[in-house]
Write a protein that holds these residues in place. Structure first.
Motif, PDB file in Angstrom:
ATOM      1  N   MET A  72       0.819  -1.207   0.000  1.00  0.00           N
ATOM      2  CA  MET A  72       0.000   0.000   0.000  1.00  0.00           C
ATOM      3  C   MET A  72       0.857   1.263   0.000  1.00  0.00           C
ATOM      4  O   MET A  72       0.521   2.258  -0.655  1.00  0.00           O
ATOM      5  N   CYS A  92     -15.285   3.285   4.295  1.00  0.00           N
ATOM      6  CA  CYS A  92     -14.849   3.520   5.671  1.00  0.00           C
ATOM      7  C   CYS A  92     -16.012   3.524   6.671  1.00  0.00           C
ATOM      8  O   CYS A  92     -15.780   3.537   7.883  1.00  0.00           O
ATOM      9  N   ARG A 153      -7.427  -0.617   5.693  1.00  0.00           N
ATOM     10  CA  ARG A 153      -6.277  -0.360   4.819  1.00  0.00           C
ATOM     11  C   ARG A 153      -5.808  -1.656   4.161  1.00  0.00           C
ATOM     12  O   ARG A 153      -5.491  -1.680   2.977  1.00  0.00           O
ATOM     13  N   ARG A 154      -5.781  -2.745   4.943  1.00  0.00           N
ATOM     14  CA  ARG A 154      -5.364  -4.033   4.387  1.00  0.00           C
ATOM     15  C   ARG A 154      -6.377  -4.527   3.356  1.00  0.00           C
ATOM     16  O   ARG A 154      -5.992  -5.063   2.305  1.00  0.00           O
ATOM     17  N   GLU A 157      -5.769  -2.639   0.223  1.00  0.00           N
ATOM     18  CA  GLU A 157      -4.486  -3.053  -0.356  1.00  0.00           C
ATOM     19  C   GLU A 157      -4.637  -4.364  -1.128  1.00  0.00           C
ATOM     20  O   GLU A 157      -4.176  -4.496  -2.269  1.00  0.00           O
ATOM     21  N   ASP A 234     -11.585   8.996   3.557  1.00  0.00           N
ATOM     22  CA  ASP A 234     -10.395   8.180   3.320  1.00  0.00           C
ATOM     23  C   ASP A 234      -9.623   7.923   4.612  1.00  0.00           C
ATOM     24  O   ASP A 234      -8.533   7.347   4.600  1.00  0.00           O
ATOM     25  N   CYS A 236      -9.879   5.833   7.023  1.00  0.00           N
ATOM     26  CA  CYS A 236      -9.632   4.460   7.454  1.00  0.00           C
ATOM     27  C   CYS A 236      -8.521   3.781   6.667  1.00  0.00           C
ATOM     28  O   CYS A 236      -8.055   2.707   7.081  1.00  0.00           O
ATOM     29  N   PHE A 237      -8.095   4.350   5.555  1.00  0.00           N
ATOM     30  CA  PHE A 237      -7.069   3.657   4.767  1.00  0.00           C
ATOM     31  C   PHE A 237      -5.879   4.532   4.376  1.00  0.00           C
ATOM     32  O   PHE A 237      -4.899   4.029   3.831  1.00  0.00           O
ATOM     33  N   LYS A 238      -5.904   5.828   4.659  1.00  0.00           N
ATOM     34  CA  LYS A 238      -4.756   6.650   4.263  1.00  0.00           C
ATOM     35  C   LYS A 238      -3.611   6.441   5.240  1.00  0.00           C
ATOM     36  O   LYS A 238      -3.810   6.148   6.417  1.00  0.00           O
ATOM     37  N   GLY A 239      -2.374   6.590   4.739  1.00  0.00           N
ATOM     38  CA  GLY A 239      -1.203   6.343   5.577  1.00  0.00           C
ATOM     39  C   GLY A 239      -0.950   7.479   6.554  1.00  0.00           C
ATOM     40  O   GLY A 239      -1.479   8.567   6.438  1.00  0.00           O
TER      41      GLY A 239
END
Length: 239
Positions: A72, A92, A153-154, A157, A234, A236-239
């Motif tokens: 990711m 999310c 996020r996983r 990915e 976003d 829940c998944f942004k770095g």
């Protein structure tokens, strides 16, 4: 008369024992299969997915497929937002099933799809393609388990890495190289939107030579990705 009854009972006992043995074998096989699937759910929460049932089928049909796992952190963030905007804008906000999207799908008939990214990941990684009721039932059972074990996020990915983007082309890494000759980290907003635009029909649409329909859909996805970033969907998944 007594002898006849005894003979009948003696004949039934081996059949009863065989029936119990078959049931035990079936239950043992089912338990082993369940353990294998849930073991894979735990394993793939951390380990890259090496292949999927559909990839194996396509490799058998085509001879080879293009597939290169990309973490990711090495995928352009705009590509992640574009995938969510295209396939599951409330990614999310739900726990695996988007009830509102499902209602819209039922109202719209075959023209709309109600599957979330989570459901598509379960289908692609653990199950088979098609619209059969057994597959949908297994998908409904597995989706909450995957949502419980994997982070959002996983999930995203894995989704971007196993999705089909063209015949024999799987994952955003192979798609970026095939269509635009760049790495996944270098995808622009327009390129990301075009890749997301072909996801529902990767064999019938092209990101490199987009039809008018794909251009319009990509423009809508571009706006949607910007909106998702602006309103925080976003998170829940942004770095």
């Amino acid at each position: 008369m007594v002898v006849g009854r005894m003979g009948s009972l003696s004949a039934k006992r081996p059949r009863a024992r065989l029936s119990r043995r078959v049931r035990r074998w079936l239950l043992s096989g089912l338990a082993a299969l369940v353990a294998l699937v849930f073991g894979a759910v735990l394993l793939f929460a951390f380990v890259p997915v090496p292949t999927t049932p559909y990839m194996l089928a396509e490799r058998g049909r085509l001879g080879k497929v293009a597939y290169d796992w990309v973490p990711m952190a090495d995928i352009a963030p705009v590509m992640a937002r574009s995938a969510v905007a295209a396939e599951d804008a409330n990614f999310c906000l739900h726990w695996g099933f988007d009830i509102d999207a499902l209602r819209q799908a039922l109202d719209g008939g075959a023209r709309r799809g109600g599957s979330t990214i989570s459901q598509q990941v379960v289908k692609n990684v653990f199950l088979w393609q098609g619209r059969s009721w057994p597959r949908k039932a297994l998908e409904a059972l597995l989706t909450p388990a995957v949502e419980l074990v994997w982070s959002k996020r996983r999930l995203l990915e894995v989704y971007m890495n196993v999705a089909e983007f063209d015949e024999g082309v799987f994952g955003v890494g192979a798609a970026a190289a095939t269509y635009f000759q760049v790495e996944a980290a270098a995808l622009t907003p327009v390129q990301s939107a075009r890749l997301a635009a072909i996801l529902p029909d990767p064999k019938g649409r092209s990101a490199a030579k987009p039809s008018d329909f794909v251009r319009k859909r990509a423009a809508s996805i571009l706006d949607g990705a910007a909106t998702i970033r602006r309103d925080g969907r976003d998170a829940c998944f942004k770095g």
